[in-house]
Scaffold this motif. Structure first.
Motif, PDB file in Angstrom:
ATOM      1  N   MET A   1       0.849  -1.168   0.000  1.00  0.00           N
ATOM      2  CA  MET A   1       0.000   0.000   0.000  1.00  0.00           C
ATOM      3  C   MET A   1       0.893   1.228   0.000  1.00  0.00           C
ATOM      4  O   MET A   1       1.948   1.237   0.635  1.00  0.00           O
ATOM      5  N   THR A   2       0.453   2.270  -0.699  1.00  0.00           N
ATOM      6  CA  THR A   2       1.188   3.525  -0.698  1.00  0.00           C
ATOM      7  C   THR A   2       0.249   4.674  -0.371  1.00  0.00           C
ATOM      8  O   THR A   2      -0.928   4.657  -0.729  1.00  0.00           O
ATOM      9  N   LEU A   3       0.785   5.655   0.309  1.00  0.00           N
ATOM     10  CA  LEU A   3       0.090   6.907   0.594  1.00  0.00           C
ATOM     11  C   LEU A   3       0.980   7.998   0.027  1.00  0.00           C
ATOM     12  O   LEU A   3       2.056   8.258   0.572  1.00  0.00           O
ATOM     13  N   VAL A   7       5.681   4.341   0.870  1.00  0.00           N
ATOM     14  CA  VAL A   7       5.349   2.931   0.651  1.00  0.00           C
ATOM     15  C   VAL A   7       5.354   2.206   1.990  1.00  0.00           C
ATOM     16  O   VAL A   7       6.352   2.228   2.714  1.00  0.00           O
ATOM     17  N   PHE A   8       4.224   1.589   2.325  1.00  0.00           N
ATOM     18  CA  PHE A   8       4.159   0.749   3.523  1.00  0.00           C
ATOM     19  C   PHE A   8       4.821  -0.578   3.181  1.00  0.00           C
ATOM     20  O   PHE A   8       4.434  -1.249   2.232  1.00  0.00           O
ATOM     21  N   THR A  59      11.507  -5.506  11.809  1.00  0.00           N
ATOM     22  CA  THR A  59      10.904  -4.843  10.653  1.00  0.00           C
ATOM     23  C   THR A  59      10.536  -3.410  10.993  1.00  0.00           C
ATOM     24  O   THR A  59      10.177  -3.105  12.125  1.00  0.00           O
ATOM     25  N   GLY A  60      10.641  -2.555  10.020  1.00  0.00           N
ATOM     26  CA  GLY A  60      10.219  -1.172  10.185  1.00  0.00           C
ATOM     27  C   GLY A  60      11.323  -0.247  10.646  1.00  0.00           C
ATOM     28  O   GLY A  60      12.417  -0.677  11.007  1.00  0.00           O
ATOM     29  N   SER A  61      11.005   1.034  10.594  1.00  0.00           N
ATOM     30  CA  SER A  61      11.963   2.071  10.959  1.00  0.00           C
ATOM     31  C   SER A  61      11.230   3.190  11.675  1.00  0.00           C
ATOM     32  O   SER A  61      10.171   3.630  11.227  1.00  0.00           O
ATOM     33  N   TYR A  62      11.803   3.666  12.770  1.00  0.00           N
ATOM     34  CA  TYR A  62      11.194   4.786  13.476  1.00  0.00           C
ATOM     35  C   TYR A  62      11.174   6.034  12.596  1.00  0.00           C
ATOM     36  O   TYR A  62      10.323   6.894  12.746  1.00  0.00           O
ATOM     37  N   GLY A  63      12.108   6.141  11.651  1.00  0.00           N
ATOM     38  CA  GLY A  63      12.136   7.268  10.730  1.00  0.00           C
ATOM     39  C   GLY A  63      10.880   7.339   9.858  1.00  0.00           C
ATOM     40  O   GLY A  63      10.481   8.413   9.413  1.00  0.00           O
ATOM     41  N   ALA A  64      10.241   6.193   9.630  1.00  0.00           N
ATOM     42  CA  ALA A  64       9.012   6.166   8.833  1.00  0.00           C
ATOM     43  C   ALA A  64       7.885   6.919   9.550  1.00  0.00           C
ATOM     44  O   ALA A  64       7.078   7.596   8.916  1.00  0.00           O
ATOM     45  N   ILE A  65       7.842   6.818  10.878  1.00  0.00           N
ATOM     46  CA  ILE A  65       6.842   7.565  11.657  1.00  0.00           C
ATOM     47  C   ILE A  65       7.072   9.066  11.463  1.00  0.00           C
ATOM     48  O   ILE A  65       6.129   9.827  11.271  1.00  0.00           O
ATOM     49  N   THR A  66       8.328   9.479  11.486  1.00  0.00           N
ATOM     50  CA  THR A  66       8.661  10.896  11.279  1.00  0.00           C
ATOM     51  C   THR A  66       8.245  11.348   9.885  1.00  0.00           C
ATOM     52  O   THR A  66       7.700  12.441   9.713  1.00  0.00           O
ATOM     53  N   THR A  67       8.461  10.512   8.883  1.00  0.00           N
ATOM     54  CA  THR A  67       8.060  10.846   7.514  1.00  0.00           C
ATOM     55  C   THR A  67       6.556  11.049   7.422  1.00  0.00           C
ATOM     56  O   THR A  67       6.085  12.025   6.821  1.00  0.00           O
ATOM     57  N   LEU A  68       5.777  10.149   8.022  1.00  0.00           N
ATOM     58  CA  LEU A  68       4.321  10.288   8.004  1.00  0.00           C
ATOM     59  C   LEU A  68       3.880  11.541   8.762  1.00  0.00           C
ATOM     60  O   LEU A  68       2.954  12.240   8.341  1.00  0.00           O
ATOM     61  N   ALA A  79      -2.801  10.441  -2.510  1.00  0.00           N
ATOM     62  CA  ALA A  79      -3.453   9.294  -3.146  1.00  0.00           C
ATOM     63  C   ALA A  79      -3.129   8.046  -2.341  1.00  0.00           C
ATOM     64  O   ALA A  79      -1.977   7.827  -1.956  1.00  0.00           O
ATOM     65  N   LEU A  80      -4.138   7.230  -2.080  1.00  0.00           N
ATOM     66  CA  LEU A  80      -3.954   5.966  -1.368  1.00  0.00           C
ATOM     67  C   LEU A  80      -4.188   4.834  -2.358  1.00  0.00           C
ATOM     68  O   LEU A  80      -5.254   4.758  -2.978  1.00  0.00           O
ATOM     69  N   MET A  81      -3.182   3.982  -2.527  1.00  0.00           N
ATOM     70  CA  MET A  81      -3.259   2.900  -3.490  1.00  0.00           C
ATOM     71  C   MET A  81      -2.956   1.585  -2.790  1.00  0.00           C
ATOM     72  O   MET A  81      -1.985   1.505  -2.015  1.00  0.00           O
ATOM     73  N   ASP A  82      -3.786   0.579  -3.047  1.00  0.00           N
ATOM     74  CA  ASP A  82      -3.548  -0.712  -2.396  1.00  0.00           C
ATOM     75  C   ASP A  82      -2.471  -1.493  -3.135  1.00  0.00           C
ATOM     76  O   ASP A  82      -1.943  -1.041  -4.166  1.00  0.00           O
ATOM     77  N   GLY A  83      -2.151  -2.669  -2.659  1.00  0.00           N
ATOM     78  CA  GLY A  83      -1.069  -3.466  -3.212  1.00  0.00           C
ATOM     79  C   GLY A  83      -1.315  -4.003  -4.606  1.00  0.00           C
ATOM     80  O   GLY A  83      -0.387  -4.456  -5.278  1.00  0.00           O
ATOM     81  N   THR A  84      -2.567  -3.959  -5.073  1.00  0.00           N
ATOM     82  CA  THR A  84      -2.871  -4.427  -6.433  1.00  0.00           C
ATOM     83  C   THR A  84      -2.858  -3.294  -7.439  1.00  0.00           C
ATOM     84  O   THR A  84      -3.131  -3.513  -8.612  1.00  0.00           O
ATOM     85  N   GLY A  85      -2.570  -2.072  -6.992  1.00  0.00           N
ATOM     86  CA  GLY A  85      -2.525  -0.924  -7.899  1.00  0.00           C
ATOM     87  C   GLY A  85      -3.829  -0.157  -8.003  1.00  0.00           C
ATOM     88  O   GLY A  85      -3.931   0.805  -8.758  1.00  0.00           O
ATOM     89  N   ARG A  86      -4.836  -0.544  -7.229  1.00  0.00           N
ATOM     90  CA  ARG A  86      -6.129   0.138  -7.260  1.00  0.00           C
ATOM     91  C   ARG A  86      -6.064   1.380  -6.377  1.00  0.00           C
ATOM     92  O   ARG A  86      -5.711   1.304  -5.207  1.00  0.00           O
ATOM     93  N   VAL A  87      -6.415   2.536  -6.970  1.00  0.00           N
ATOM     94  CA  VAL A  87      -6.433   3.785  -6.204  1.00  0.00           C
ATOM     95  C   VAL A  87      -7.743   3.855  -5.421  1.00  0.00           C
ATOM     96  O   VAL A  87      -8.831   3.787  -6.000  1.00  0.00           O
TER      97      VAL A  87
END
Length: 122
Positions: A1-3, A7-8, A59-68, A79-87
């Protein structure tokens, strides 16, 4: 999923739960001696909660929380897109909750639980 461009994933934030709440609006007019008249007025609120746990040793990074958090500070819509490419739509970040867990020496958390609340804007 991406926001937006975030990228999550296993190297940023791998979420383990996603809850989507969608509503529809029905306006009502009171009537004498009868039930209220109802008319469909269109889509209502569409919100998503994404939650998970970051354990940097695994797994994961504390820096990702800062980015969000930085993305939320802009007030932009993403834009929020799921793992299949659907927006799924364009969402804003309304709220982020963090819980520091398994505190180590010096007050550093070994893990963080998070919840990210998004609301659809278009």
């Amino acid at each position: 999923m991406t926001l937006g461009l975030f990228v999550f994933g296993m190297d940023t934030i791998a979420y383990d739960a996603l809850t989507r709440r969608i509503s529809w609006r029905h306006e009502q007019s009171e009537r004498f001696m009868a039930r209220a008249a109802s008319q469909f007025a269109g889509p209502g609120e569409d919100s998503i909660s994404i939650s998970g746990r970051i354990v940097p040793e695994v797994t994961g990074s504390y820096g990702a929380i800062t980015t969000l958090r930085d993305m939320a500070d802009t007030g932009d819509n993403w834009a929020l897109m799921d793992g299949t490419g659907r927006v799924l739509g364009w969402y804003r970040i309304d709220r982020m909750e963090e819980t520091h867990a398994d505190i180590m020496a010096g007050g550093l958390p070994r893990s963080k639980n998070f919840t990210l609340d998004l609301t659809r804007v278009k």
